[in-house]
Scaffold this active site. Sequence first.
Site, mmCIF file in Angstrom:
data_model
loop_
_atom_site.group_PDB
_atom_site.id
_atom_site.type_symbol
_atom_site.label_atom_id
_atom_site.label_comp_id
_atom_site.label_asym_id
_atom_site.label_seq_id
_atom_site.Cartn_x
_atom_site.Cartn_y
_atom_site.Cartn_z
ATOM 1 N N ASN A 169 54.134 28.531 -0.988
ATOM 2 C CA ASN A 169 52.919 28.665 -0.183
ATOM 3 C C ASN A 169 51.893 29.626 -0.785
ATOM 4 O O ASN A 169 50.720 29.544 -0.482
ATOM 5 C CB ASN A 169 53.279 29.137 1.238
ATOM 6 C CG ASN A 169 54.215 30.324 1.246
ATOM 7 O OD1 ASN A 169 55.267 30.314 0.605
ATOM 8 N ND2 ASN A 169 53.838 31.367 1.946
ATOM 9 N N CYS A 342 52.540 37.066 6.400
ATOM 10 C CA CYS A 342 53.590 37.902 6.965
ATOM 11 C C CYS A 342 53.781 39.199 6.197
ATOM 12 O O CYS A 342 54.368 40.141 6.698
ATOM 13 C CB CYS A 342 54.914 37.146 6.968
ATOM 14 S SG CYS A 342 54.706 35.408 7.177
HETATM 15 N N1 PMP Z 1 58.353 29.006 4.920
HETATM 16 C C1 PMP Z 1 57.176 28.884 4.292
HETATM 17 C C2 PMP Z 1 57.129 28.259 2.938
HETATM 18 C C3 PMP Z 1 55.994 29.322 4.916
HETATM 19 O O1 PMP Z 1 54.820 29.204 4.277
HETATM 20 C C4 PMP Z 1 56.071 29.898 6.196
HETATM 21 C C5 PMP Z 1 54.813 30.405 6.870
HETATM 22 N N2 PMP Z 1 53.871 29.401 7.099
HETATM 23 C C6 PMP Z 1 57.336 29.987 6.818
HETATM 24 C C7 PMP Z 1 58.453 29.547 6.143
HETATM 25 C C8 PMP Z 1 57.497 30.610 8.195
HETATM 26 O O2 PMP Z 1 56.786 29.897 9.127
HETATM 27 P P1 PMP Z 1 56.700 30.424 10.654
HETATM 28 O O3 PMP Z 1 56.132 31.811 10.585
HETATM 29 O O4 PMP Z 1 55.777 29.435 11.284
HETATM 30 O O5 PMP Z 1 58.049 30.396 11.242
#
Ligand code: PMP
Length: 404
Positions: A169, A342
Amino acid sequence: MILRLNLVQPCGFNGEHMKRIYLDHASSMPVDPRVFKFAKPYLTKEYGNPSSLYSPGLEAKQAIEESRKKIAEFINAENEKSIIFTSGATESNNLAIRGTALRNLNDGKEVAASAIEHISVLNPMKELQKNGFTFKTIPVDSTGTVDLEKLENLLTKNTTVTSIMYANNEIGTIEPIKEIRKIVHGKGRYLHVDATAAAGFLPIDVQDEGIDLMTLSSNDLYGPRGAGALYVKPGVKIQSIMPGGGQERGLRSGTENVFAIAGMGEAARIAKKEMKEESARLRKIRDKLINGIKKIDEAYLTGHPIQRLPHHASFRFSHIEGESILLNMDMYNIQVATGSACSHKTLEPSHVLLAIGLKHEEAHGSVVLTLGRSNSIEQVPFIVEALRDTVQRLRALSPLVKER
Ligand code: PMP
């Protein structure tokens, strides 16, 4: 010293009449109006608990089962039963990792993940480490591609679960999942793939690619937040990590979020239908964007130059901070990211950028632009100019430039 959070008024700035250009689809997406229309009745009219036997309960249950079918079709799963609904990608990653590691304890106490996995994969592995497991980190090269030789050398027959993301990501790199699967199956046991960033942009076929467990997120498909899914290949031994009422084949207890689950299924159905055309459109915008940004002085593309997500452009700029760029771009009403949303709670540079070999000061200057349905090729010149202007003005103020 690095200059932090510098805000400089852009020339001719007037936020009023600048239309929003949202370029952070990897961290949040709007809900598709078609999806909202489809799922809304499950908030207001069909509010029965899916475990109840009266008709509103059965309606809700049916909505969940229809969604399960759509998700199974979306990834070509063997059958609907292999889809477990969760609250999102973080929970799916936790269930995949802790659920398989604990269930297969007698076969080995080793887990592995690439160095660029999302924190919701790395942290459950670190938790396991505290409980006597060995956690092996698989290095990546400077493009963010998993080092296949090191993967082969590090895994053993005791490695019960290895987690490698479909695409990253923060830097957009797509991993060679088929080759990884061969190594994982030859050495260890299960391959878990976090497909949060890739699903909806790349076609994914879990059977063809030999994936054992796969994470999906509703909001990353233009679905509502609060739903995710874990694909569990038939025969994979996994246990619940959250005991309770036994919903979702006993693997995920708790009353289901019917609105978000129904929306996720519809979002996946639409994504499957429109993906080919939409990804080709986004790829063109991305390439124009990358070519434009590359011409800015000391702008360097991060991640793989070719094997990258069709909607993903990520760069680092010398001598300035990603956060300063983000805040200045927001004054043009352009929203970009500096890395994983995050990690902003700490001022540490992204573990992904460090893993691809960047120095701390280099990693601080990163910017991530992720395109989506609201973006058009006509927006590119304005984005590039806003970025060029921002970078030039921030550098003019940066003591690091003067120190050179
Ligand atoms: N895995 C990936 C590759 C992410 O980019 C993300 C955040 N979009 C997450 C896990 C965690 O997603 P969430 O905070 O919606 O649980």
